[in-house]
Design a protein around this motif. Structure first.
Motif, short mmCIF file in Angstrom:
data_model
loop_
_atom_site.label_atom_id
_atom_site.label_comp_id
_atom_site.label_asym_id
_atom_site.label_seq_id
_atom_site.Cartn_x
_atom_site.Cartn_y
_atom_site.Cartn_z
N GLU A 30 3.14 11.77 -11.70
CA GLU A 30 3.31 10.61 -10.83
C GLU A 30 2.34 9.67 -11.09
OE1 GLU A 30 4.31 11.26 -6.65
OE2 GLU A 30 1.90 12.34 -6.98
N GLN A 74 -7.08 6.25 -8.01
CA GLN A 74 -6.34 7.19 -8.86
C GLN A 74 -5.48 6.25 -10.42
OE1 GLN A 74 -4.03 10.14 -5.87
NE2 GLN A 74 -4.36 11.03 -7.69
N ARG A 87 1.26 7.13 2.16
CA ARG A 87 1.36 8.72 1.61
C ARG A 87 -0.07 9.41 1.84
NH1 ARG A 87 2.62 9.82 -3.84
NH2 ARG A 87 2.12 11.79 -3.34
N ARG A 88 -0.47 9.96 2.47
CA ARG A 88 -1.40 10.71 3.02
C ARG A 88 -2.17 11.77 1.52
NH1 ARG A 88 -4.31 13.02 8.29
NH2 ARG A 88 -6.19 14.12 7.23
N ASP A 89 -1.51 12.58 0.69
CA ASP A 89 -1.61 13.53 -0.28
C ASP A 89 -2.06 12.14 -2.22
OD1 ASP A 89 0.58 12.54 -0.24
OD2 ASP A 89 1.15 14.19 -1.90
N MET A 90 -2.89 12.45 -2.33
CA MET A 90 -3.23 12.30 -3.74
C MET A 90 -1.98 12.05 -4.86
SD MET A 90 -6.35 11.10 -3.01
CE MET A 90 -5.66 11.03 -1.21
N LEU A 91 -1.90 11.62 -5.64
CA LEU A 91 -1.30 11.57 -6.80
C LEU A 91 -0.80 12.83 -8.01
CD1 LEU A 91 -0.81 7.54 -7.78
CD2 LEU A 91 0.91 9.30 -6.86
N THR A 102 -7.87 6.72 2.30
CA THR A 102 -6.74 7.36 1.69
C THR A 102 -6.05 6.25 0.53
OG1 THR A 102 -6.49 8.85 3.16
CG2 THR A 102 -4.11 8.26 1.53
N ARG A 103 -6.18 4.85 0.87
CA ARG A 103 -5.38 4.15 0.57
C ARG A 103 -6.51 3.64 -0.89
NH1 ARG A 103 -3.10 -0.35 5.05
NH2 ARG A 103 -1.39 0.94 6.01
N THR A 155 1.19 -1.25 -0.11
CA THR A 155 0.43 0.20 0.61
C THR A 155 1.49 1.22 -0.19
OG1 THR A 155 -1.19 -1.03 1.36
CG2 THR A 155 -1.95 1.62 1.12
N PRO A 156 0.90 2.08 -1.54
CA PRO A 156 1.40 3.20 -0.56
C PRO A 156 1.39 4.09 0.74
CG PRO A 156 -0.17 3.35 -3.16
CD PRO A 156 -0.73 2.21 -1.80
N LEU A 179 -5.78 5.72 -3.36
CA LEU A 179 -4.53 5.94 -4.25
C LEU A 179 -4.93 4.92 -5.59
CD1 LEU A 179 -2.43 7.08 -1.41
CD2 LEU A 179 -3.04 8.13 -3.52
#
Length: 115
Positions: free
Chosen positions: A15, A111, A7-11, A104-105, A4-5, A108
């Protein structure tokens, strides 16, 4: 292999463009039901607390209901390659409650699939 990535922010679009161009990555997206996933997160944390005999705030929580509503922080992998999930550390990716982390996961993953 990546999990799982972390990060909290979206790609960002750059990217996503890189993901589209790459042909050497096989993306496998797997999800669990939300409650099954949350229960496993909680059980994993309880098991790690028991193994380490930690006295942290998270390890003192007894009610599953309290775990659902408390703040969670995602930490990078430790030296053994295992991801650390805790709510008392001052660093890492913060989520106001456990389902915020799941949202969040999943976002991502969405996306990446739509890229």
């Amino acid at each position: 292999m990546h999990e799982t990535p972390q990060r909290r922010d979206m790609l960002e679009q750059t990217e996503l463009d890189e993901i589209v161009e790459r042909r050497d990555i096989l993306w496998i997206m797997v999800t669990r039901s939300p409650c099954e996933w949350a229960d496993e997160m909680i059980n994993t944390k309880r098991r790690k607390c028991a193994e380490s005999q930690s006295a942290s705030k998270l390890c003192s929580v007894e009610s599953t209901k309290d775990y659902y509503s408390m703040e969670w922080r995602e930490e990078p992998e430790d030296k053994s390659g295992e991801r650390i999930i805790a709510s008392t550390l001052d660093e890492g990716i913060e989520h106001p409650e456990i389902f915020s982390m799941r949202f969040t996961r999943l976002f991502l993953m969405k996306q990446i699939m739509e890229a």
